[in-house]
Enzyme design. Structure first.
Site, short mmCIF file in Angstrom:
data_model
loop_
_atom_site.label_atom_id
_atom_site.label_comp_id
_atom_site.label_asym_id
_atom_site.label_seq_id
_atom_site.Cartn_x
_atom_site.Cartn_y
_atom_site.Cartn_z
N PHE A 52 0.82 -1.21 0.00
CA PHE A 52 0.00 0.00 0.00
C PHE A 52 0.86 1.26 0.00
O PHE A 52 0.56 2.22 -0.67
CB PHE A 52 -0.91 0.02 1.24
CG PHE A 52 -2.18 -0.77 1.06
CD1 PHE A 52 -2.42 -1.52 -0.08
CD2 PHE A 52 -3.16 -0.75 2.05
CE1 PHE A 52 -3.59 -2.24 -0.24
CE2 PHE A 52 -4.34 -1.46 1.91
CZ PHE A 52 -4.55 -2.21 0.76
N ARG A 53 1.97 1.23 0.78
CA ARG A 53 2.63 2.51 1.08
C ARG A 53 4.02 2.72 0.47
O ARG A 53 4.66 3.71 0.76
CB ARG A 53 2.69 2.71 2.61
CG ARG A 53 1.30 2.95 3.15
CD ARG A 53 1.23 3.01 4.65
NE ARG A 53 -0.16 3.08 5.07
CZ ARG A 53 -0.94 2.03 5.23
NH1 ARG A 53 -0.48 0.82 5.01
NH2 ARG A 53 -2.20 2.18 5.60
N ASP A 112 -2.70 -12.94 1.36
CA ASP A 112 -2.45 -13.60 0.08
C ASP A 112 -2.16 -15.10 0.16
O ASP A 112 -2.02 -15.76 -0.87
CB ASP A 112 -1.29 -12.89 -0.65
CG ASP A 112 -0.02 -12.79 0.19
OD1 ASP A 112 0.23 -13.71 1.01
OD2 ASP A 112 0.73 -11.81 0.03
N HIS A 129 -5.45 -10.35 9.32
CA HIS A 129 -6.45 -9.72 8.46
C HIS A 129 -7.18 -10.69 7.54
O HIS A 129 -7.78 -10.28 6.55
CB HIS A 129 -5.79 -8.59 7.66
CG HIS A 129 -5.27 -7.47 8.53
ND1 HIS A 129 -4.31 -6.58 8.14
CD2 HIS A 129 -5.60 -7.13 9.80
CE1 HIS A 129 -4.07 -5.72 9.13
NE2 HIS A 129 -4.83 -6.04 10.15
N CYS A 152 -24.14 -16.29 -3.91
CA CYS A 152 -24.15 -17.67 -3.42
C CYS A 152 -24.97 -18.56 -4.36
O CYS A 152 -26.09 -18.22 -4.73
CB CYS A 152 -24.76 -17.71 -2.02
SG CYS A 152 -24.82 -19.35 -1.30
N SER A 189 4.92 -1.25 7.29
CA SER A 189 5.09 0.16 7.68
C SER A 189 4.72 0.38 9.14
O SER A 189 4.99 1.44 9.70
CB SER A 189 4.22 1.04 6.78
OG SER A 189 2.87 0.69 6.94
P1 NAD Z 1 2.35 -1.17 3.89
O1 NAD Z 1 2.08 -1.09 2.43
O2 NAD Z 1 1.79 -0.13 4.76
O3 NAD Z 1 3.93 -1.14 4.11
C1 NAD Z 1 4.79 -1.99 3.42
C2 NAD Z 1 6.19 -1.76 3.96
O4 NAD Z 1 7.04 -2.73 3.39
C3 NAD Z 1 6.77 -0.39 3.62
O5 NAD Z 1 7.36 0.14 4.77
C4 NAD Z 1 7.84 -0.71 2.54
O6 NAD Z 1 8.95 0.14 2.64
C5 NAD Z 1 8.20 -2.12 2.89
N1 NAD Z 1 8.63 -2.96 1.77
C6 NAD Z 1 8.11 -3.05 0.52
N2 NAD Z 1 8.72 -4.01 -0.18
C7 NAD Z 1 9.67 -4.54 0.63
C8 NAD Z 1 10.63 -5.57 0.49
N3 NAD Z 1 10.77 -6.27 -0.65
N4 NAD Z 1 11.44 -5.85 1.53
C9 NAD Z 1 11.34 -5.15 2.71
N5 NAD Z 1 10.45 -4.16 2.90
C10 NAD Z 1 9.62 -3.88 1.88
O7 NAD Z 1 1.96 -2.62 4.35
P2 NAD Z 1 1.40 -3.15 5.75
O8 NAD Z 1 2.19 -2.56 6.85
O9 NAD Z 1 1.31 -4.61 5.63
O10 NAD Z 1 -0.07 -2.54 5.82
C11 NAD Z 1 -0.94 -2.62 4.70
C12 NAD Z 1 -2.26 -3.32 4.93
O11 NAD Z 1 -2.78 -3.72 3.66
C13 NAD Z 1 -2.16 -4.58 5.73
O12 NAD Z 1 -3.12 -4.50 6.70
C14 NAD Z 1 -2.45 -5.73 4.75
O13 NAD Z 1 -3.50 -6.51 5.26
C15 NAD Z 1 -2.94 -5.11 3.49
N6 NAD Z 1 -2.23 -5.54 2.26
C16 NAD Z 1 -1.92 -6.86 2.07
C17 NAD Z 1 -1.24 -7.27 0.94
C18 NAD Z 1 -0.89 -8.74 0.77
O14 NAD Z 1 -1.59 -9.58 1.31
N7 NAD Z 1 0.17 -9.09 0.04
C19 NAD Z 1 -0.86 -6.33 -0.04
C20 NAD Z 1 -1.21 -4.98 0.17
C21 NAD Z 1 -1.89 -4.60 1.34
#
Ligand code: NAD
Length: 246
Positions: free
Chosen positions: A39-40, A110, A125, A155, A197
């Site tokens: 996301f971030r 995922d 989550h 459904c 994050s």
């Molecule tokens: P976030 O997007 O807020 O933060 C991701 C963090 O990971 C960032 O600080 C970034 O710098 C870091 N990052 C990105 N790629 C990286 C890598 N290869 N190695 C190390 N660091 C890396 O994610 P969050 O804190 O998990 O919060 C987002 C919310 O959205 C969660 O609650 C989650 O449930 C959901 N989400 C899930 C997925 C998934 O299931 N793959 C994807 C997107 C969002």
């Protein structure tokens, strides 16, 4: 992005060698190397322009009021059929198989930790791989009910609206998952935080239960826990964990 120093890897390796109750706490950054955007990050979903921020679309209110629009975004941005576990997922599964790692507490939805072979995965989550009818409760495992349909999935038994078993913003976390996560974290001798994050609560608050010896943060960008950690590695988590020997 700074290089990952051999010294930092060695420090991480030593801590892993010394520890017998490792818990991993992770987020979306763990799966970016598998091709799922977080996301971030800079190229994460927040940086892309939508009519609403992801947090709004992936909220309970939005789901209830604009279910069709929710599913449009969800299918487009949150469902990935062809993805595979990366080096981070695989190493964590190896560490568990070797008896060193006891649990993965993840914010991801995922299913990639399980795909890599991890067993004790606490999905704070929920999971996109589980769905259920909001009317009769019938369960639909896998992604087919989402990817094989258009619009709002219904459904096959009662025609009710199907929703993913994921925790939307404004919704509470599952009690037993939370309890097990806290129990593992409070017993851990090493906590590895990675790819998150740490801004999504209550999930990020669970790491406060850690009382063990080694706190390690592996993340591409700074986090609020860097100062408290004895090992901080700025880098890609797959590249970092890939270098650890079990
Ligand atoms: P976030 O997007 O807020 O933060 C991701 C963090 O990971 C960032 O600080 C970034 O710098 C870091 N990052 C990105 N790629 C990286 C890598 N290869 N190695 C190390 N660091 C890396 O994610 P969050 O804190 O998990 O919060 C987002 C919310 O959205 C969660 O609650 C989650 O449930 C959901 N989400 C899930 C997925 C998934 O299931 N793959 C994807 C997107 C969002």
């Amino acid at each position: 992005m700074g290089e990952i120093s051999n010294e930092a890897i060695q420090k991480l390796q030593n801590a892993v060698n010394e520890s017998n109750y490792i818990v991993f706490f992770g987020g979306a950054g763990v799966s970016t190397e598998s091709g799922i955007p977080d996301f971030r990050s800079q190229d994460g979903l927040y940086a892309q322009k939508y009519k609403y921020p992801p947090e709004t679309i992936v909220s309970h209110t939005f789901f209830m009021r604009r279910t069709e629009e929710f599913y449009e975004f969800y299918r487009d941005k949150m469902i990935f059929e062809e993805v595979k576990p990366n080096a981070a997922h695989k190493k964590l599964a190896e560490l568990e198989a070797a008896g060193k790692l006891k649990a993965i507490v993840t914010q991801n939805i995922d299913g990639l930790h399980q795909a890599a072979g991890s067993k004790e995965v606490l999905e704070l989550h929920g999971s996109t791989l589980r769905n259920y009818c909001m009317n009769c409760g019938k369960r639909y495992d896998g992604l087919k009910i989402i990817t094989g349909t258009t619009g709002v999935p219904k459904c096959e038994d009662c025609g009710g609206t199907i929703r993913p078993d994921v925790v939307l913003y404004e919704e509470g976390l599952d009690n037993s998952v939370m309890r097990r996560a806290v129990e593992h974290i409070s017993k851990a001798d090493m906590l590895i935080i990675g790819g998150t994050s740490l801004v999504v609560y209550p999930a990020a608050g669970f790491i406060d239960y850690f009382r063990g010896k080694h706190l390690c943060v592996i993340n591409m960008s700074e986090t609020s826990r860097d100062k408290a950690a004895d090992i901080v590695i700025k880098g890609k988590i797959g590249e970092v964990l890939g270098q650890i020997t079990v």
